[in-house]
Design a protein around this motif. Structure first.
Motif, mmCIF file in Angstrom:
data_model
loop_
_atom_site.group_PDB
_atom_site.id
_atom_site.type_symbol
_atom_site.label_atom_id
_atom_site.label_comp_id
_atom_site.label_asym_id
_atom_site.label_seq_id
_atom_site.Cartn_x
_atom_site.Cartn_y
_atom_site.Cartn_z
ATOM 1 N N SER A 1 0.811 -1.221 0.000
ATOM 2 C CA SER A 1 0.000 0.000 0.000
ATOM 3 C C SER A 1 0.843 1.269 0.000
ATOM 4 O O SER A 1 0.293 2.376 -0.101
ATOM 5 N N PHE A 2 2.166 1.141 0.119
ATOM 6 C CA PHE A 2 3.022 2.315 0.232
ATOM 7 C C PHE A 2 3.959 2.402 -0.958
ATOM 8 O O PHE A 2 4.595 1.415 -1.337
ATOM 9 N N ASP A 3 4.058 3.584 -1.536
ATOM 10 C CA ASP A 3 4.962 3.821 -2.655
ATOM 11 C C ASP A 3 5.956 4.898 -2.248
ATOM 12 O O ASP A 3 5.597 6.075 -2.155
ATOM 13 N N PRO A 4 7.215 4.535 -1.985
ATOM 14 C CA PRO A 4 8.195 5.549 -1.583
ATOM 15 C C PRO A 4 8.337 6.686 -2.584
ATOM 16 O O PRO A 4 8.670 7.814 -2.209
ATOM 17 N N ALA A 5 8.075 6.415 -3.857
ATOM 18 C CA ALA A 5 8.234 7.448 -4.878
ATOM 19 C C ALA A 5 7.267 8.607 -4.678
ATOM 20 O O ALA A 5 7.570 9.748 -5.040
ATOM 21 N N THR A 6 6.110 8.340 -4.097
ATOM 22 C CA THR A 6 5.130 9.402 -3.849
ATOM 23 C C THR A 6 4.948 9.689 -2.361
ATOM 24 O O THR A 6 4.429 10.743 -2.001
#
Length: 305
Positions: free
Chosen positions: A51-56
């Motif tokens: 559920s987590f995207d480091p890019a955003t």
């Protein structure tokens, strides 16, 4: 982020940046607590959630190639921020706090906050900028002289290492228990596994369950063992089976397992929402650090802005 001091640049972060981010967070925590209180594995476990995207969800602030500030919006109105202690008071924290508010607002959150050591520079900053106290949390340690009796499992129940077939039950037991007092969204099974059994360094013996005579899982504990410290990250018992001594038996078994594997210290954390502090203190645990969770209400952005 055009409100940063001159000469600094920003970019999203990735898992490859986790060691440098952990070092930055650790430096700020060490300035407040005397120890870093984080590892690279902690970040990897959190950032590898589906559920987590480091890019955003992250931003790093750099002085040339050196990381001097970071923020991550992890969802449900929760943000994490760290600034190089040598760069405090230069506007980096203010810019990152504004970034967190913008990300939380875009996520539909009505407030955003984070947990910091009580009395730290971050705590003072947040209080000055209108972040109200939501709850207090504590890190506790069980002295070696106060070892729990690992043999005191109530009749009709047994504690054992969790098997992969137990993971669904463990996830449900823990989520049900934690959501009784938390206002976050339910974590998915995939996110739960990313933070536990898929965490770097996970050992099967660190996920314990307590089951009834039919084999039904009624409680679970998840722990990590790093640098001589065995920490119980999560401990939960089904609401229908509480007040029978099951949590105490599960905790005793988990601490005993960790000590057999070389843990010189036995720790866990709790907060004022759970009401569990007196229970742990009654077992002989002592507070080693105090934290505060602060948050600020977010006003909606007017249409067209």
């Amino acid at each position: 982020m055009d409100d940063l001091p001159a000469g600094l640049t920003t970019r999203p972060l990735s898992l490859a940046d986790a060691p440098e981010v952990a070092a930055l967070i650790g430096a700020e925590k060490a300035a407040a607590l005397g120890y870093p209180e984080i590892t690279t594995a902690d970040l990897v476990a959190d950032w590898q959630r589906p559920s987590f995207d480091p890019a955003t969800g992250t931003v790093g602030v750099f002085e040339e190639r050196r990381l001097v500030g970071y923020a991550a919006y992890t969802g449900s109105g929760n943000c994490d921020v760290a600034v190089d202690p040598g760069r405090h008071g230069q506007g980096i924290g203010t810019a990152l706090a504004r970034w967190c508010q913008e990300r939380a607002r875009a996520d539909g959150a009505v407030r955003v906050g984070m947990q910091v050591p009580q009395g730290s520079a971050a705590d003072r900053f947040m209080e000055r900028h209108g972040y109200r106290l939501r709850w207090t949390a504590w890190d506790l340690e069980l002295p070696a002289s106060a070892q729990l009796d690992a043999a005191s499992v109530p009749a009709g129940f047994h504690v054992r290492e969790a098997a992969p077939d137990d993971y669904d039950d463990v996830w449900q037991v823990m989520e049900d228990a934690f959501l009784e007092w938390s206002d976050r969204a339910r974590a998915s099974r995939e996110d739960f596994l990313a933070r536990t059994v898929q965490r770097p360094g996970f050992e099967p013996s660190h996920l314990r369950v307590i089951a009834d005579a039919e084999g039904t899982v009624v409680g679970a504990a998840y722990a990590i063992l790093e640098e001589g410290t065995g920490n119980v990250e999560r401990l939960a018992v089904r609401a229908t089976h509480r007040r029978r001594g099951l949590a105490r038996a599960l905790l005793a078994d988990t601490f005993a397992t960790l000590r057999e594997q070389g843990a010189a210290r036995s720790t866990l954390a709790t907060d004022s929402r759970t009401g569990a502090l007196p229970v742990y203190e009654h077992l002989g645990m002592r507070i080693v650090s105090t934290w505060v969770n602060r948050a600020i209400e977010l006003s909606p952005v007017p249409p067209g802005i």
